[in-house]
Motif scaffolding. Structure first.
Motif, mmCIF file in Angstrom:
data_model
loop_
_atom_site.group_PDB
_atom_site.id
_atom_site.type_symbol
_atom_site.label_atom_id
_atom_site.label_comp_id
_atom_site.label_asym_id
_atom_site.label_seq_id
_atom_site.Cartn_x
_atom_site.Cartn_y
_atom_site.Cartn_z
ATOM 1 N N GLN A 1 10.177 2.310 -35.196
ATOM 2 C CA GLN A 1 9.273 3.461 -35.240
ATOM 3 C C GLN A 1 8.402 3.402 -36.503
ATOM 4 O OE1 GLN A 1 12.363 6.377 -34.909
ATOM 5 N NE2 GLN A 1 11.973 6.744 -32.738
ATOM 6 N N GLN A 2 9.015 3.005 -37.612
ATOM 7 C CA GLN A 2 8.234 2.882 -38.857
ATOM 8 C C GLN A 2 7.145 1.828 -38.707
ATOM 9 O OE1 GLN A 2 10.402 2.586 -42.565
ATOM 10 N NE2 GLN A 2 12.134 3.664 -41.688
ATOM 11 N N GLN A 3 7.488 0.742 -38.021
ATOM 12 C CA GLN A 3 6.503 -0.322 -37.816
ATOM 13 C C GLN A 3 5.316 0.215 -37.015
ATOM 14 O OE1 GLN A 3 5.208 -2.097 -35.218
ATOM 15 N NE2 GLN A 3 4.563 -3.992 -36.167
ATOM 16 N N ARG A 4 5.627 1.043 -36.006
ATOM 17 C CA ARG A 4 4.544 1.581 -35.178
ATOM 18 C C ARG A 4 3.668 2.569 -35.958
ATOM 19 N NH1 ARG A 4 6.905 3.649 -29.794
ATOM 20 N NH2 ARG A 4 8.998 3.387 -30.623
ATOM 21 N N VAL A 5 4.301 3.329 -36.862
ATOM 22 C CA VAL A 5 3.514 4.250 -37.697
ATOM 23 C C VAL A 5 2.599 3.440 -38.633
ATOM 24 C CG1 VAL A 5 3.608 6.053 -39.466
ATOM 25 C CG2 VAL A 5 5.252 6.078 -37.578
ATOM 26 N N ALA A 6 3.154 2.366 -39.188
ATOM 27 C CA ALA A 6 2.337 1.515 -40.076
ATOM 28 C C ALA A 6 1.154 0.937 -39.306
ATOM 29 C CB ALA A 6 3.205 0.395 -40.654
ATOM 30 N N LEU A 7 1.401 0.575 -38.064
ATOM 31 C CA LEU A 7 0.314 0.040 -37.233
ATOM 32 C C LEU A 7 -0.717 1.145 -36.949
ATOM 33 C CD1 LEU A 7 -0.676 -2.451 -35.645
ATOM 34 C CD2 LEU A 7 0.673 -1.644 -33.696
ATOM 35 N N ALA A 8 -0.220 2.342 -36.630
ATOM 36 C CA ALA A 8 -1.140 3.469 -36.368
ATOM 37 C C ALA A 8 -1.991 3.743 -37.600
ATOM 38 C CB ALA A 8 -0.347 4.712 -35.976
ATOM 39 N N ARG A 9 -1.375 3.673 -38.780
ATOM 40 C CA ARG A 9 -2.117 3.932 -40.022
ATOM 41 C C ARG A 9 -3.209 2.871 -40.238
ATOM 42 N NH1 ARG A 9 1.066 4.103 -45.588
ATOM 43 N NH2 ARG A 9 1.135 1.869 -45.200
ATOM 44 N N ALA A 10 -2.861 1.629 -39.942
ATOM 45 C CA ALA A 10 -3.845 0.553 -40.118
ATOM 46 C C ALA A 10 -4.984 0.683 -39.105
ATOM 47 C CB ALA A 10 -3.159 -0.801 -39.983
ATOM 48 N N LEU A 11 -4.657 1.144 -37.887
ATOM 49 C CA LEU A 11 -5.669 1.211 -36.826
ATOM 50 C C LEU A 11 -6.566 2.447 -36.931
ATOM 51 C CD1 LEU A 11 -3.466 0.359 -33.686
ATOM 52 C CD2 LEU A 11 -5.129 -1.142 -34.781
ATOM 53 N N ALA A 12 -6.044 3.518 -37.526
ATOM 54 C CA ALA A 12 -6.738 4.817 -37.464
ATOM 55 C C ALA A 12 -8.197 4.765 -37.925
ATOM 56 C CB ALA A 12 -5.945 5.869 -38.248
ATOM 57 N N PRO A 13 -8.525 4.072 -39.017
ATOM 58 C CA PRO A 13 -9.942 4.038 -39.425
ATOM 59 C C PRO A 13 -10.791 3.074 -38.586
ATOM 60 C CG PRO A 13 -8.437 3.549 -41.278
ATOM 61 C CD PRO A 13 -7.656 3.412 -40.019
ATOM 62 N N ARG A 14 -10.199 2.516 -37.549
ATOM 63 C CA ARG A 14 -10.874 1.554 -36.654
ATOM 64 C C ARG A 14 -11.495 0.393 -37.444
ATOM 65 N NH1 ARG A 14 -11.155 1.704 -31.753
ATOM 66 N NH2 ARG A 14 -10.052 3.346 -30.706
ATOM 67 N N PRO A 15 -10.708 -0.319 -38.220
ATOM 68 C CA PRO A 15 -11.267 -1.435 -38.994
ATOM 69 C C PRO A 15 -11.647 -2.583 -38.076
ATOM 70 C CG PRO A 15 -8.891 -1.440 -39.138
ATOM 71 C CD PRO A 15 -9.259 -0.206 -38.372
ATOM 72 N N PRO A 16 -12.686 -3.337 -38.433
ATOM 73 C CA PRO A 16 -13.075 -4.477 -37.600
ATOM 74 C C PRO A 16 -12.090 -5.644 -37.724
ATOM 75 C CG PRO A 16 -14.490 -4.333 -39.517
ATOM 76 C CD PRO A 16 -13.616 -3.128 -39.556
ATOM 77 N N VAL A 17 -11.304 -5.633 -38.799
ATOM 78 C CA VAL A 17 -10.350 -6.730 -39.027
ATOM 79 C C VAL A 17 -8.971 -6.149 -39.319
ATOM 80 C CG1 VAL A 17 -9.721 -8.621 -40.588
ATOM 81 C CG2 VAL A 17 -12.106 -8.344 -39.872
#
Ligand code: ATP
Length: 372
Positions: free
Chosen positions: A162-178
């Motif tokens: 679950q922590q891994q998925r939250v970390a992924l959500a945090r990385a994805l939230a600003p919609r980075p191109p990379v």
């Protein structure tokens, strides 16, 4: 302790910066990087296209994390050039800070803020936006990774997955191109890892960023990657699709890295090598070249009946490993001794110990390399 974890989380979460616009690609060009006298990366070029997942693999210490850290801006570029979304973000002596590069990062230890709930963790990279927008995007990102129901939970109450998925959500939230992921699943136990990896693949594909994933696990790379880049001693050894790396390795190191191999020695004659399993094609090697022949265990097809076109082998042991059976075999090596081989057969194939089977070789999975 908590303060230090929070500081580290802040440093890392800060890197999940807003998208910079432009073509969503990452290009590392002729990058060389040394730590004093240890050259970690040597003249390496690699690019990742929009929507593509590239896995960087190689043995421990080959320079994978250094390359990823250079892409993120966590290491200062010494030689080469880095371009993100069509923008030059690093040259020697001129390097854009990590938070301006438009990259989302996920690390092995997830680096969540222990004192913030899940929603606040995901909102962290969205601080530049109005609060209502932060909430909307964070909730959307949590929903995408299947964690919408945990918005007000604190990290220590979550499982590793679950922590891994939250970390992924945090990385994805600003919609980075990379997106840059460094060993994102290695903190998870084996059964959870497969499940989280599967979910992550679908989330990454739906997100469409240029994604670079560092892993030391070849199976994980084959599972995730559109393209794999294999490193050794700071250099790129081979780059291609998972099928290229597994079925058409460029050298013995690449062949052995992606799966078990049986090893034999031989000499080329008339574009072939004679082995105890029969002739193996060696079309591009000249006569008298000493070679190593590497044969995947699944290239040995076994039958219980005697066949004149096969090689007889004594069964030393046979074990069911789930989807395949591993059969340990002994065959005559042609010099009065015995050669030990591993064969992998689909499903349950368990001939009795000391019984005889016949091997026929699928030479498409036999690789011949000139000895150095
Ligand atoms: P692993 O899979 O074990 O994480 P890796 O392929 O990611 O390894 P790197 O961490 O990039 O490899 O390290 C490459 C080389 O650079 C190694 O020899 C390592 O010891 C060295 N190295 C990495 N970071 C530093 C540092 N900060 N200072 C000194 N040497 C370093």
């Amino acid at each position: 302790m908590v303060a230090r974890a929070a500081h580290r989380a802040r440093q890392r979460a800060d890197l999940s910066s807003p998208a910079t616009g432009g073509a969503a690609t990452l290009a590392l060009e002729h990058v060389t990087h040394a730590f004093e006298d240890v050259v970690a990366v040597r003249d390496l070029s690699l690019s990742v296209a929009e929507g593509e997942i590239v896995c960087l693999v190689g043995p421990s210490g080959c320079g994978k994390s250094t390359l990823l850290r250079l892409a993120a801006g966590l290491e200062t570029l010494q030689q080469g050039r880095i371009v993100i979304g069509g923008r030059e973000v690093a040259l020697p002596g001129r390097s854009e800070p990590p938070e301006r590069r438009g990259v989302g990062l996920v690390f092995q230890d997830y680096a969540l803020f222990p004192h913030l709930d899940v929603l606040a963790n995901v909102r962290f990279g969205l601080r530049h936006l109005p609060v209502a927008e932060q909430r909307r995007l964070a909730a959307e990102s949590l929903d995408r990774v299947g964690m919408a129901g945990f918005a007000h939970a604190f990290p220590h109450t979550l499982s590793g997955g679950q922590q891994q998925r939250v970390a992924l959500a945090r990385a994805l939230a600003p919609r980075p191109p990379v997106l840059l992921l460094d060993e994102p699943f290695s903190g998870l136990d084996v059964s959870l890892r497969a499940q989280v990896r599967d979910q992550t693949l679908h989330v990454l594909k739906a997100h469409g960023a240029a994604t670079l994933v560092v892993t030391h696990d070849p199976e994980e790379a084959m599972f995730l990657a559109d393209r794999i880049a294999l490193m050794r001693d700071g250099r790129l050894v081979q780059e291609g699709s998972p099928v290229d790396l597994y079925m058409r390795p460029l050298d013995a190191f690449a062949a052995a890295f992606f799966g078990e191999v049986n090893r034999m020695s031989g000499v080329v004659r008339d574009e072939q090598v004679e082995t105890p399993l029969g002739l193996v094609p060696a079309p591009e090697l000249s006569d008298a070249t000493p070679v190593t022949v590497l044969i995947r265990p699944e290239a040995l097809h076994l039958s219980l009946s005697e066949r004149i076109d096969g090689v007889p082998a004594r069964v030393e042991a046979a074990r069911l490993l789930g989807r395949t059976s591993l059969v340990h075999l002994g065959i005559e090596d042609g010099a009065g001794g015995e050669l030990h081989l591993h064969a992998r057969m689909p499903g349950q194939f368990l001939p009795a110990e000391d019984s005889f089977v016949t091997i026929s070789l699928d030479s498409r999975q036999a690789f011949v390399f000139a000895d150095e």
